[in-house]
Each structure stands twice: as C-alpha cells, then as structure tokens.
Design a protein around this motif. Structure first.
Motif, PDB file in Angstrom:
ATOM      1  N   CYS A 143       0.839  -1.201   0.000  1.00 34.14           N
ATOM      2  CA  CYS A 143       0.000   0.000   0.000  1.00 34.14           C
ATOM      3  C   CYS A 143       0.877   1.255   0.000  1.00 34.14           C
ATOM      4  CB  CYS A 143      -0.917   0.000   1.220  1.00 34.14           C
ATOM      5  SG  CYS A 143      -1.959   1.450   1.324  1.00 34.14           S
ATOM      6  N   VAL A 144       0.526   2.197  -0.874  1.00 30.95           N
ATOM      7  CA  VAL A 144       1.213   3.490  -0.921  1.00 30.95           C
ATOM      8  C   VAL A 144       0.270   4.529  -0.323  1.00 30.95           C
ATOM      9  CG1 VAL A 144       2.321   5.237  -2.373  1.00 30.95           C
ATOM     10  CG2 VAL A 144       2.420   2.819  -3.038  1.00 30.95           C
ATOM     11  N   TRP A 145       0.784   5.325   0.605  1.00 31.23           N
ATOM     12  CA  TRP A 145       0.011   6.401   1.235  1.00 31.23           C
ATOM     13  C   TRP A 145       0.461   7.726   0.640  1.00 31.23           C
ATOM     14  CZ3 TRP A 145      -3.736   6.211   5.128  1.00 31.23           C
ATOM     15  CH2 TRP A 145      -3.977   4.948   5.675  1.00 31.23           C
ATOM     16  N   PHE A 146      -0.518   8.611   0.368  1.00 32.45           N
ATOM     17  CA  PHE A 146      -0.226   9.919  -0.195  1.00 32.45           C
ATOM     18  C   PHE A 146      -0.784  11.030   0.691  1.00 32.45           C
ATOM     19  CE2 PHE A 146      -0.345   7.143  -3.942  1.00 32.45           C
ATOM     20  CZ  PHE A 146       0.857   7.466  -4.540  1.00 32.45           C
ATOM     21  N   ALA A 147      -0.026  12.118   0.807  1.00 33.86           N
ATOM     22  CA  ALA A 147      -0.498  13.319   1.491  1.00 33.86           C
ATOM     23  C   ALA A 147      -1.350  14.086   0.487  1.00 33.86           C
ATOM     24  CB  ALA A 147       0.672  14.175   1.955  1.00 33.86           C
ATOM     25  N   LEU A 148      -2.601  14.322   0.847  1.00 32.30           N
ATOM     26  CA  LEU A 148      -3.541  14.990  -0.053  1.00 32.30           C
ATOM     27  C   LEU A 148      -2.973  16.294  -0.608  1.00 32.30           C
ATOM     28  CD1 LEU A 148      -6.472  15.092  -1.206  1.00 32.30           C
ATOM     29  CD2 LEU A 148      -7.066  16.416   0.824  1.00 32.30           C
ATOM     30  N   HIS A 149      -2.377  17.111   0.239  1.00 30.44           N
ATOM     31  CA  HIS A 149      -1.904  18.430  -0.198  1.00 30.44           C
ATOM     32  C   HIS A 149      -0.678  18.374  -1.113  1.00 30.44           C
ATOM     33  CE1 HIS A 149       0.539  17.725   3.392  1.00 30.44           C
ATOM     34  NE2 HIS A 149       1.383  18.634   2.931  1.00 30.44           N
ATOM     35  N   HIS A 150      -0.095  17.195  -1.295  1.00 33.03           N
ATOM     36  CA  HIS A 150       1.052  17.067  -2.202  1.00 33.03           C
ATOM     37  C   HIS A 150       0.684  16.416  -3.533  1.00 33.03           C
ATOM     38  CE1 HIS A 150       4.358  18.645   0.125  1.00 33.03           C
ATOM     39  NE2 HIS A 150       3.966  17.955   1.183  1.00 33.03           N
ATOM     40  N   VAL A 151      -0.522  15.872  -3.665  1.00 28.00           N
ATOM     41  CA  VAL A 151      -0.911  15.227  -4.920  1.00 28.00           C
ATOM     42  C   VAL A 151      -1.248  16.311  -5.939  1.00 28.00           C
ATOM     43  CG1 VAL A 151      -2.573  13.705  -6.063  1.00 28.00           C
ATOM     44  CG2 VAL A 151      -1.720  13.126  -3.788  1.00 28.00           C
ATOM     45  N   ALA A 152      -0.501  16.307  -7.042  1.00 25.12           N
ATOM     46  CA  ALA A 152      -0.698  17.304  -8.091  1.00 25.12           C
ATOM     47  C   ALA A 152      -1.657  16.803  -9.166  1.00 25.12           C
ATOM     48  CB  ALA A 152       0.640  17.678  -8.721  1.00 25.12           C
ATOM     49  N   ASP A 153      -1.578  15.512  -9.509  1.00 27.74           N
ATOM     50  CA  ASP A 153      -2.429  14.981 -10.569  1.00 27.74           C
ATOM     51  C   ASP A 153      -2.440  13.459 -10.510  1.00 27.74           C
ATOM     52  OD1 ASP A 153      -4.146  15.129 -12.719  1.00 27.74           O
ATOM     53  OD2 ASP A 153      -2.658  15.891 -14.138  1.00 27.74           O
ATOM     54  N   ILE A 154      -3.528  12.888 -11.002  1.00 30.49           N
ATOM     55  CA  ILE A 154      -3.664  11.436 -11.137  1.00 30.49           C
ATOM     56  C   ILE A 154      -4.074  11.188 -12.580  1.00 30.49           C
ATOM     57  CG2 ILE A 154      -4.880   9.369 -10.368  1.00 30.49           C
ATOM     58  CD1 ILE A 154      -5.415  10.863  -7.693  1.00 30.49           C
ATOM     59  N   MET A 155      -3.278  10.412 -13.293  1.00 28.41           N
ATOM     60  CA  MET A 155      -3.513  10.195 -14.718  1.00 28.41           C
ATOM     61  C   MET A 155      -3.603   8.706 -15.030  1.00 28.41           C
ATOM     62  SD  MET A 155      -3.460  13.273 -15.994  1.00 28.41           S
ATOM     63  CE  MET A 155      -3.291  12.982 -17.718  1.00 28.41           C
ATOM     64  N   PRO A 156      -4.452   8.332 -16.019  1.00 28.30           N
ATOM     65  CA  PRO A 156      -4.487   6.934 -16.440  1.00 28.30           C
ATOM     66  C   PRO A 156      -3.176   6.590 -17.145  1.00 28.30           C
ATOM     67  CG  PRO A 156      -5.910   8.271 -17.838  1.00 28.30           C
ATOM     68  CD  PRO A 156      -5.395   9.160 -16.750  1.00 28.30           C
ATOM     69  N   ASP A 157      -2.753   5.355 -17.010  1.00 29.46           N
ATOM     70  CA  ASP A 157      -1.487   4.917 -17.611  1.00 29.46           C
ATOM     71  C   ASP A 157      -1.654   3.510 -18.181  1.00 29.46           C
ATOM     72  OD1 ASP A 157       1.131   5.184 -18.391  1.00 29.46           O
ATOM     73  OD2 ASP A 157       1.985   4.772 -16.416  1.00 29.46           O
ATOM     74  N   GLY A 158      -2.771   3.276 -18.864  1.00 29.40           N
ATOM     75  CA  GLY A 158      -3.093   1.954 -19.388  1.00 29.40           C
ATOM     76  C   GLY A 158      -4.270   1.378 -18.621  1.00 29.40           C
ATOM     77  N   GLN A 159      -4.642   0.150 -18.977  1.00 30.93           N
ATOM     78  CA  GLN A 159      -5.786  -0.486 -18.323  1.00 30.93           C
ATOM     79  C   GLN A 159      -5.419  -0.893 -16.896  1.00 30.93           C
ATOM     80  OE1 GLN A 159      -7.556  -3.595 -20.589  1.00 30.93           O
ATOM     81  NE2 GLN A 159      -9.115  -4.028 -19.068  1.00 30.93           N
ATOM     82  N   ASN A 160      -6.199  -0.394 -15.941  1.00 30.13           N
ATOM     83  CA  ASN A 160      -5.977  -0.647 -14.507  1.00 30.13           C
ATOM     84  C   ASN A 160      -4.588  -0.224 -14.033  1.00 30.13           C
ATOM     85  OD1 ASN A 160      -8.568  -1.594 -13.968  1.00 30.13           O
ATOM     86  ND2 ASN A 160      -8.042  -3.631 -14.688  1.00 30.13           N
ATOM     87  N   LEU A 161      -4.039   0.794 -14.677  1.00 28.13           N
ATOM     88  CA  LEU A 161      -2.761   1.375 -14.266  1.00 28.13           C
ATOM     89  C   LEU A 161      -2.938   2.881 -14.180  1.00 28.13           C
ATOM     90  CD1 LEU A 161      -0.340  -0.562 -16.637  1.00 28.13           C
ATOM     91  CD2 LEU A 161      -0.694  -1.000 -14.214  1.00 28.13           C
ATOM     92  N   SER A 162      -2.205   3.494 -13.277  1.00 35.35           N
ATOM     93  CA  SER A 162      -2.283   4.950 -13.153  1.00 35.35           C
ATOM     94  C   SER A 162      -0.952   5.509 -12.696  1.00 35.35           C
ATOM     95  CB  SER A 162      -3.395   5.348 -12.190  1.00 35.35           C
ATOM     96  OG  SER A 162      -3.180   4.754 -10.942  1.00 35.35           O
TER      97      SER A 162
END
Length: 187
Positions: free
Chosen positions: A100-119
């Motif tokens: 599991c990877v945890w992310f700090a909300l205030h540091h997430v700049a973007d979430i992009m698709p990177d293929g099927q079921n990949l991001s």
C-alpha cells in the motif's frame, strides 16, 4: 545507491508519500519521500501512519472510525493527522497490504491513467508513482479525502451569524462560554 535507513519516523508537512520496500530478507520497510529526499524507514507504511497519529495524540483505529462517522462506510479510509499540521492522507489500496502506498492529499498534483488498470500519481516536486490501480479508483479515493477535509473544516471553523428583527432597541452581543449572549440594553 544505498539509501539512509532510520528506525522510526513521524510524518511532517513536507512528507509526500510512504510506500513499501522489501529488504533482502523479504521484510517490509518503508520508502519515504519528504521534500526532495528519499530514505528508508524500518517500519511498514501502516506503522508510520499509526505512529504519527499516536505522536499527535490519536490512533489509527480512532482516525478510521472518525472518518467513517463523517463520510460514511468505506474501504481504504483516508485519515486526518490532526493538530498543528492537520494533514489528510489516503491509501492507494487496502492499508493492511504491505504494498500500500500512502499519499499526502496536499502534495498530490495529478492522477492520470497509464493503461488499463494502471495509473500515475504525480506529487509536488515532479515525482511520479506508477501504480497497479485504475485512475478512476485513485481519483475516487482522492475525492473522498477532499470530502473528509471539507466536512471537518466546516465543522471546526467558527462561524458567527444571527438574525434579529429591526427594532429601535439597542442590543449588545457578548461571547459566552459556548454561545453568544444577546441582551437588550436598557435606557
């Protein structure tokens, strides 16, 4: 390149992400991205989240329970690390999984698709994480974390408003222990 290994870690506002890394013996540790520095912590990601919550006077079970009380039942619940830093964190998958990877909300700049079921998750500073999770699923978790932040903010911001009928009387408003006290001034 050998990364610095530390035994314990507490999240600070510059912490961007925490992800699992496995040593030569197959033991789970964490790779922490803080500012522009990356180092290894001899704790699982979930342990860092829990220890950070405890450091600020809370615990993981309470944080998850509080989240569910505010936004409703959910899997992979985001958590708020309250106190002076007041940060919101979300896991990319079920938090009990070692990967599991945890992310700090205030540091997430973007979430992009990177293929099927990949991001790909981009965090401040240009760092990118490629994950085996759909963009839709990660964006939902991000949005749910923003919802948690928004609801807590609305509940904790002190607002003061009241409506009074127009009269010729004079009133005074004083702050009491829990509420404001409105009294009519006598001439």
């Amino acid at each position: 390149m050998e990364l610095t290994l530390i035994s314990k870690y507490i999240i600070i506002p510059e912490t961007k992400s925490i992800r699992a890394e496995f040593n030569d013996k197959g033991e789970c540790r964490s790779l922490v991205l803080e500012g522009n520095y990356t180092f290894t912590v001899d704790m699982k990601p979930i342990e860092i989240i829990d220890e950070s919550l405890k450091y600020y006077g809370f615990d993981l079970n309470g944080a998850i329970s509080g989240t569910k009380a505010i936004i409703g039942p959910c899997k992979a619940a985001p958590v708020r690390i309250p106190g002076e830093i007041d940060m919101y964190w979300f896991p990319h998958t079920w938090p009990g999984q070692d990967d599991c990877v945890w992310f700090a909300l205030h540091h997430v700049a973007d979430i992009m698709p990177d293929g099927q079921n990949l991001s790909s998750v981009y965090v401040s500073g240009g760092h990118c994480f490629k994950l085996n999770t759909s963009e839709k699923d990660l964006s939902f978790k991000y949005d749910r974390t923003e919802k948690l932040e928004s609801r807590i903010s609305k509940r904790t911001v002190n607002t003061f408003s009241f409506i009074m009928e127009r009269t010729t009387d004079n009133y005074s408003v004083e702050k009491g222990k829990r509420n404001y006290i409105i009294t009519r001034k006598k001439d």
